[in-house]
Design an enzyme around this catalytic site. Structure first.
Site, PDB file in Angstrom:
ATOM      1  N   GLU A 131       0.842  -1.189   0.000  1.00 43.00           N
ATOM      2  CA  GLU A 131       0.000   0.000   0.000  1.00 43.00           C
ATOM      3  C   GLU A 131       0.880   1.243   0.000  1.00 43.00           C
ATOM      4  O   GLU A 131       2.094   1.147   0.272  1.00 43.00           O
ATOM      5  CB  GLU A 131      -0.917  -0.007   1.222  1.00 43.00           C
ATOM      6  CG  GLU A 131      -1.900  -1.165   1.236  1.00 43.00           C
ATOM      7  CD  GLU A 131      -2.831  -1.159   2.446  1.00 43.00           C
ATOM      8  OE1 GLU A 131      -3.608  -2.118   2.567  1.00 43.00           O
ATOM      9  OE2 GLU A 131      -2.769  -0.200   3.248  1.00 43.00           O
ATOM     10  N   TRP A 162       1.761  -0.961  -6.389  1.00 39.45           N
ATOM     11  CA  TRP A 162       2.802  -1.859  -6.907  1.00 39.45           C
ATOM     12  C   TRP A 162       2.253  -3.240  -7.250  1.00 39.45           C
ATOM     13  O   TRP A 162       2.950  -4.240  -7.104  1.00 39.45           O
ATOM     14  CB  TRP A 162       3.963  -2.012  -5.923  1.00 39.45           C
ATOM     15  CG  TRP A 162       4.509  -0.741  -5.370  1.00 39.45           C
ATOM     16  CD1 TRP A 162       4.635  -0.393  -4.052  1.00 39.45           C
ATOM     17  CD2 TRP A 162       5.010   0.384  -6.097  1.00 39.45           C
ATOM     18  NE1 TRP A 162       5.163   0.860  -3.916  1.00 39.45           N
ATOM     19  CE2 TRP A 162       5.413   1.370  -5.159  1.00 39.45           C
ATOM     20  CE3 TRP A 162       5.149   0.658  -7.461  1.00 39.45           C
ATOM     21  CZ2 TRP A 162       5.936   2.590  -5.544  1.00 39.45           C
ATOM     22  CZ3 TRP A 162       5.666   1.884  -7.838  1.00 39.45           C
ATOM     23  CH2 TRP A 162       6.062   2.825  -6.886  1.00 39.45           C
ATOM     24  N   THR A 164       1.447  -6.073  -9.621  1.00 35.26           N
ATOM     25  CA  THR A 164       1.664  -6.625 -10.955  1.00 35.26           C
ATOM     26  C   THR A 164       0.324  -7.097 -11.510  1.00 35.26           C
ATOM     27  O   THR A 164      -0.377  -7.878 -10.857  1.00 35.26           O
ATOM     28  CB  THR A 164       2.655  -7.795 -10.903  1.00 35.26           C
ATOM     29  OG1 THR A 164       3.918  -7.327 -10.427  1.00 35.26           O
ATOM     30  CG2 THR A 164       2.849  -8.422 -12.275  1.00 35.26           C
ATOM     31  N   ARG A 265      10.056 -16.594  -2.788  1.00 39.15           N
ATOM     32  CA  ARG A 265      11.367 -15.935  -2.819  1.00 39.15           C
ATOM     33  C   ARG A 265      12.431 -16.705  -3.611  1.00 39.15           C
ATOM     34  O   ARG A 265      13.163 -16.089  -4.409  1.00 39.15           O
ATOM     35  CB  ARG A 265      11.836 -15.649  -1.395  1.00 39.15           C
ATOM     36  CG  ARG A 265      11.270 -14.334  -0.885  1.00 39.15           C
ATOM     37  CD  ARG A 265      11.549 -14.049   0.564  1.00 39.15           C
ATOM     38  NE  ARG A 265      10.964 -12.754   0.915  1.00 39.15           N
ATOM     39  CZ  ARG A 265      10.704 -12.362   2.146  1.00 39.15           C
ATOM     40  NH1 ARG A 265      10.966 -13.159   3.160  1.00 39.15           N
ATOM     41  NH2 ARG A 265      10.173 -11.170   2.369  1.00 39.15           N
ATOM     42  N   ARG A 290      35.973  -8.244 -28.982  1.00 36.26           N
ATOM     43  CA  ARG A 290      36.325  -6.818 -29.019  1.00 36.26           C
ATOM     44  C   ARG A 290      37.843  -6.668 -28.924  1.00 36.26           C
ATOM     45  O   ARG A 290      38.460  -7.121 -27.946  1.00 36.26           O
ATOM     46  CB  ARG A 290      35.654  -6.088 -27.856  1.00 36.26           C
ATOM     47  CG  ARG A 290      36.095  -4.653 -27.644  1.00 36.26           C
ATOM     48  CD  ARG A 290      35.621  -3.736 -28.746  1.00 36.26           C
ATOM     49  NE  ARG A 290      35.772  -2.338 -28.379  1.00 36.26           N
ATOM     50  CZ  ARG A 290      35.610  -1.324 -29.209  1.00 36.26           C
ATOM     51  NH1 ARG A 290      35.272  -1.559 -30.478  1.00 36.26           N
ATOM     52  NH2 ARG A 290      35.749  -0.086 -28.786  1.00 36.26           N
ATOM     53  N   GLN A 301      43.766  -8.981 -17.617  1.00 41.99           N
ATOM     54  CA  GLN A 301      43.316  -9.587 -16.372  1.00 41.99           C
ATOM     55  C   GLN A 301      42.141  -8.830 -15.758  1.00 41.99           C
ATOM     56  O   GLN A 301      41.248  -9.433 -15.163  1.00 41.99           O
ATOM     57  CB  GLN A 301      44.464  -9.649 -15.356  1.00 41.99           C
ATOM     58  CG  GLN A 301      45.421 -10.780 -15.574  1.00 41.99           C
ATOM     59  CD  GLN A 301      46.385 -10.948 -14.399  1.00 41.99           C
ATOM     60  OE1 GLN A 301      46.258 -10.268 -13.377  1.00 41.99           O
ATOM     61  NE2 GLN A 301      47.344 -11.847 -14.555  1.00 41.99           N
ATOM     62  N   GLU A 386       9.343  -8.037  -3.521  1.00 39.20           N
ATOM     63  CA  GLU A 386       9.270  -9.307  -2.776  1.00 39.20           C
ATOM     64  C   GLU A 386      10.184  -9.281  -1.555  1.00 39.20           C
ATOM     65  O   GLU A 386      10.766 -10.289  -1.162  1.00 39.20           O
ATOM     66  CB  GLU A 386       9.630 -10.487  -3.690  1.00 39.20           C
ATOM     67  CG  GLU A 386       8.701 -10.642  -4.858  1.00 39.20           C
ATOM     68  CD  GLU A 386       7.788 -11.844  -4.742  1.00 39.20           C
ATOM     69  OE1 GLU A 386       7.923 -12.608  -3.780  1.00 39.20           O
ATOM     70  OE2 GLU A 386       6.938 -12.000  -5.618  1.00 39.20           O
ATOM     71  N   GLY A 387      10.296  -8.122  -0.957  1.00 38.63           N
ATOM     72  CA  GLY A 387      11.163  -7.948   0.203  1.00 38.63           C
ATOM     73  C   GLY A 387      12.484  -7.339  -0.212  1.00 38.63           C
ATOM     74  O   GLY A 387      13.242  -7.942  -0.977  1.00 38.63           O
ATOM     75  N   SER A 389      16.397  -5.970  -0.081  1.00 35.37           N
ATOM     76  CA  SER A 389      17.588  -6.656   0.424  1.00 35.37           C
ATOM     77  C   SER A 389      17.765  -6.414   1.920  1.00 35.37           C
ATOM     78  O   SER A 389      18.218  -7.298   2.657  1.00 35.37           O
ATOM     79  CB  SER A 389      18.838  -6.174  -0.335  1.00 35.37           C
ATOM     80  OG  SER A 389      18.826  -6.665  -1.665  1.00 35.37           O
TER      81      SER A 389
END
Length: 406
Positions: A131, A162, A164, A265, A290, A301, A386-387, A389
């Site tokens: 919400e 939010w 979907t 998750r 390239r 390296q 989805e939560g 980090s």
């Protein structure tokens, strides 16, 4: 209980190759166009439905695969194709998981098929939890569901954000508060059937990434749903609320939103792996072809070691996701928050790998002539939805310490 294995069987490999072909032949050629259009890619969803990828049967087969890796394999391949299109194809599954996690067998049988429709008339579904003032803090939900005993109906009022497929979905699954005094323990999930009066789409969001996936507000204005639309049923809810009011730890039960996120998750982590793997492959190919200062840039390296780290982090993420998925499929408890671990590490890896891919491609990586800039934009959401980090770290810290860390 199945034995944990890192060697998928013939059936799983066949599904992986089938999905990879769809991702390469159908999704990738269309990805840039739908990203620019920022519209729901109904033709792509319908193509997926025609061959059986967008269907309840397909996801049920993967979900109930005892190895646990059916869903992660599917998610990784589709999101290797493109994250925006991938989320448009699999976004319905979050609502389906909400019904599977909280509903009765009868409710699952009634509502899950309606979420997908048919290949000739595809539908989508939406899970509505967040919400405007309640994202990570699920206990702050203001959407209310009040029971009208005389009519055996629930009346729902509030605004979700939010979401979907919010507003364009045939079926909406809405998390609402039924007893505000109990906070997160006083919430329940409701199915809002197709065409229910009072439900409307609010603002549609213009996003940084995953732009082919529809994200919008959902407004619920005195929405009435039958008592049978309360996931799990009223008897079960009343028992859970009674125990919660007594203050027993046992009575706290599962929070309706968190039960859905816990189950999904590792699958979200697998999506992030697909994005990271796609960007890594572009960067590896570019670095080998390239030429600068008379030799391929992978001979340096600085570039080669970065690619080595990219591949290592991708593989480590997949191991975490597969472990958590196997544990969930075999009813093994997440004693160290393994589900959150997998989503946390895979999401952060996707952001890092796609950023490194852009760096390896240099100026080309910053243009839309190459797909890595889109992959980088798409990856950004994986440390947020989805939560976040930070929330994943909080869950892990609380689990390993046993303390109410805030």
């Amino acid at each position: 209980m199945s034995t944990f294995s890192l060697d998928p069987g013939a059936d799983q490999l066949a599904v992986r190759d089938w999905l990879h072909g769809f991702a390469a032949d159908v999704m990738r050629p269309a990805a840039a166009e739908w990203d620019e259009r920022e519209e729901t890619p109904w033709p792509i969803i319908q193509e997926a439905a025609k061959i059986g990828i967008y269907s309840l049967d397909f996801y049920a087969q993967q979900y109930f695969d005892p190895s646990g890796v059916g869903i992660p394999i599917a998610m990784e391949e589709l999101f290797w194709g493109d994250a925006g299109l991938g989320l448009a194809i699999v976004g319905t599954t979050l609502a389906a998981v909400a019904v599977l996690a909280n509903g009765t067998d009868e409710q699952i049988g009634t509502w899950a098929p309606q979420m997908f429709g048919t290949p000739e008339d595809v539908k989508v579904a939406a899970f509505c939890s967040s919400e405007p003032d309640a994202g990570s803090d699920v206990s702050a939900l203001r959407t209310r569901a009040v029971y009208d005993e005389a009519k055996d109906e629930w009346v729902i009022n509030g605004t979700k954000t939010w979401a979907t497929n919010g507003g364009i979905a045939a079926v909406h699954v809405v998390v609402a508060t039924v007893d505000p005094a109990l906070g997160a323990r006083g919430q329940a999930s409701f199915v809002v059937p197709p065409g229910t009066p009072g439900l409307s789409q609010g603002q549609k969001f213009k996003k940084h990434g995953i732009r082919a996936s529809h994200t919008a507000e959902v407004v619920l204005d005195s929405v009435r749903v039958p008592g049978s639309c309360l996931l799990g049923g009223k008897e079960k809810l009343d028992e859970r609320l009674a125990r919660a009011r007594e203050g027993t730890r046992k009575g706290s039960g599962k929070n309706a939103a968190m039960a859905t996120f816990e189950a999904s998750r590792p699958a979200v982590g697998a999506q992030a792996i697909g994005i990271a793997r796609a960007a890594y492959e572009v960067a590896l190919d570019y670095a080998k072809t390239r030429v600068q200062f008379g030799r391929p840039i992978i001979d340096n390296q600085g570039v080669a070691f970065t690619l080595a780290d990219m591949k290592t982090r991708i593989d480590a993420s997949r191991l975490l996701v597969w472990r958590a998925s196997w544990m969930a499929a075999n009813n093994q408890p997440f004693t160290s928050a393994e589900g959150s671990m997998s989503k946390l590490y895979a999401g952060e890896t996707a952001k890092w790998v796609t950023a490194q891919a852009m760096q390896i491609l240099g100026g080309n990586g910053f243009t839309r002539e190459y797909p890595v800039e889109r992959m980088h934009r798409d990856s950004a959401i994986y440390s947020i939805f989805e939560g976040t980090s930070e929330i994943q770290r909080l869950v892990i810290a609380r689990t390993i310490s046993g303390l109410p860390i805030r």
